[in-house]
Design an enzyme around this catalytic site. Structure first.
Site, short mmCIF file in Angstrom:
data_model
loop_
_atom_site.label_atom_id
_atom_site.label_comp_id
_atom_site.label_asym_id
_atom_site.label_seq_id
_atom_site.Cartn_x
_atom_site.Cartn_y
_atom_site.Cartn_z
N HIS A 267 12.92 4.07 -4.42
CA HIS A 267 12.83 5.65 -5.12
C HIS A 267 14.08 5.76 -5.92
O HIS A 267 15.22 5.38 -5.48
CB HIS A 267 12.56 6.57 -4.02
CG HIS A 267 12.30 8.00 -4.65
ND1 HIS A 267 13.20 8.86 -4.89
CD2 HIS A 267 10.92 8.38 -4.79
CE1 HIS A 267 12.43 9.90 -5.28
NE2 HIS A 267 11.13 9.88 -5.05
N GLU A 320 4.20 6.85 -2.26
CA GLU A 320 3.09 6.42 -2.92
C GLU A 320 2.42 5.27 -1.91
O GLU A 320 1.18 5.06 -1.98
CB GLU A 320 3.27 5.66 -4.21
CG GLU A 320 3.56 6.80 -5.35
CD GLU A 320 4.86 7.11 -5.74
OE1 GLU A 320 5.67 6.74 -4.70
OE2 GLU A 320 5.06 8.05 -6.47
#
Length: 376
Positions: A267, A320
């Protein structure tokens, strides 16, 4: 004399503070984020999407009376008029596969035709536009999906929560309570996440005094990029390719050797575990099933292999990864994974647009020229 062009600017403006906001924040090193003064994951535990929507619009969670009034305000805004439904049919009949966000931009542009610029408009007018377009977004996306599949569009049901209504409009079936709960938690968890790429795009356009629809279409354009909102289905495709836990180490090594990104891991902000992924993992495990079991086992293998191949990078599962698993488990078609993300994020975008519209300063950054020497 030092000029702005002499200043070091991080690639992608990473970590650079560009504005003040009261909407929320992300503390990457702590694995924590919040909406207003509330921990986002605390809100996940006890609030509906509508409650959080009210919080971002007004600055406070609704009382029971305020919640009823807000639901009554939203209900008629979810219904599409005949002209908009005709446009949905035309867009859905183009035969373009997996293009719901692009089609949504077209329909929102239609709905925003004639909308007033935010510049010099009253806060009430800007709020009404933001609410109107955000409320219509799930109905548009669901109708595009169903008409594209040759099915009749399902009208929104004002008796349902936003999460249940989304599932109802996509599938034509009332969701089971555990599925409604899971999708509501996903939607609440993804409403806002700091000055991400699409939120920044929305605010840049809003800073020019443009109408709300223009700012939302800019946000959608940014959001459609695979490096931003378009990864939940691709993270699930990775699980399809891996197939079984024993194949995971080799699959990761092949991708890393090829220089490919491992979708669903790492991330831009978090340097520890993504709290949204941890929550969605727990919710997926509550639902159970072979896909969830595979995802949990593969997650550990992928993280261990990445730690070996990329020491010091701290690449953990992100939102995700488990978003795709959860939505698949809840019966949402893969082509609607990213649109589901957009259904929640449009609430955050409009909150930022309203905040930006309250200022009169346009974004006008500088760039450092690095081309051939200038001849004068």
């Amino acid at each position: 004399m030092t000029t702005t062009r002499d200043l070091a600017v991080p690639p992608g403006l990473k970590g650079l503070v560009v504005a003040d906001t009261a909407v929320g924040d992300v503390r990457g090193a702590e694995g924590f984020y919040h909406y207003r003064e509330h921990s986002a994951l605390d809100l996940v535990e006890r609030c509906s999407l509508e409650d959080v929507w009210h919080l971002l619009l007004t600055g406070s969670l609704p009382t029971p009376d305020e919640a009823r009034a807000f639901a009554e305000e939203l209900a008629p805004l979810r219904v599409l008029d005949d002209a908009t439904l005709d446009l949905v049919d035309r867009e859905a009949s183009t035969g373009t596969p997996a293009a719901p966000l692009a089609q949504l931009r077209t329909v929102l542009s239609h709905l925003a035709t004639g909308s007033p610029p935010t510049y010099a408009a009253s806060p009430a007018v800007v709020r009404a536009e933001a609410l109107r377009l955000a409320a219509a977004t799930p109905t548009i996306l669901a109708a595009l999906h169903r008409r594209g599949a040759g099915l009749r569009a399902v009208a929104p049901d004002p008796t349902l929560s936003a999460a249940a209504d989304w599932l109802w409009m996509i599938t034509g079936e009332r969701p089971a309570p555990e599925v409604e709960r899971a999708i509501n938690r996903y939607l609440v968890a993804t409403v806002d996440h700091g000055f991400n790429n699409s939120t920044f795009a929305a605010r840049v356009v809003a800073s020019s005094g443009a109408d709300v629809g223009s700012a939302l279409c800019a946000a959608l354009g940014a959001f459609s990029g695979p490096l931003h909102g378009g990864a939940p289905d691709r993270a699930l495709e990775a699980l399809d390719q891996i197939g079984s836990v024993d194949r995971a180490p080799g699959w990761v090594r092949e991708r890393v050797a090829a220089g490919d990104r491992i979708m669903g891991f790492g991330h831009a902000v978090y340097t520890t575990h993504d709290p949204r992924a941890e929550m969605l993992k727990a919710e997926a495990q509550r639902l159970g099933g072979p896909l969830v079991e595979l995802a949990v086992a593969v997650e550990q293998v992928v993280e261990d292999t990445l730690a070996e191949l990329k020491p010091g990078r701290e690449l953990y599962a992100n939102v995700e990864y488990y978003a795709g698993v959860l939505m698949e488990r809840c019966g949402i078609p893969r082509s609607m994974f990213t649109p589901t993300f957009a259904v929640s994020r449009v609430v955050g975008w409009t909150a930022h647009i309203l905040e930006q519209a309250a200022t009169t300063k346009i974004y006008r950054p500088a760039a450092r020229y690095v081309g051939p020497p200038v001849v004068r």
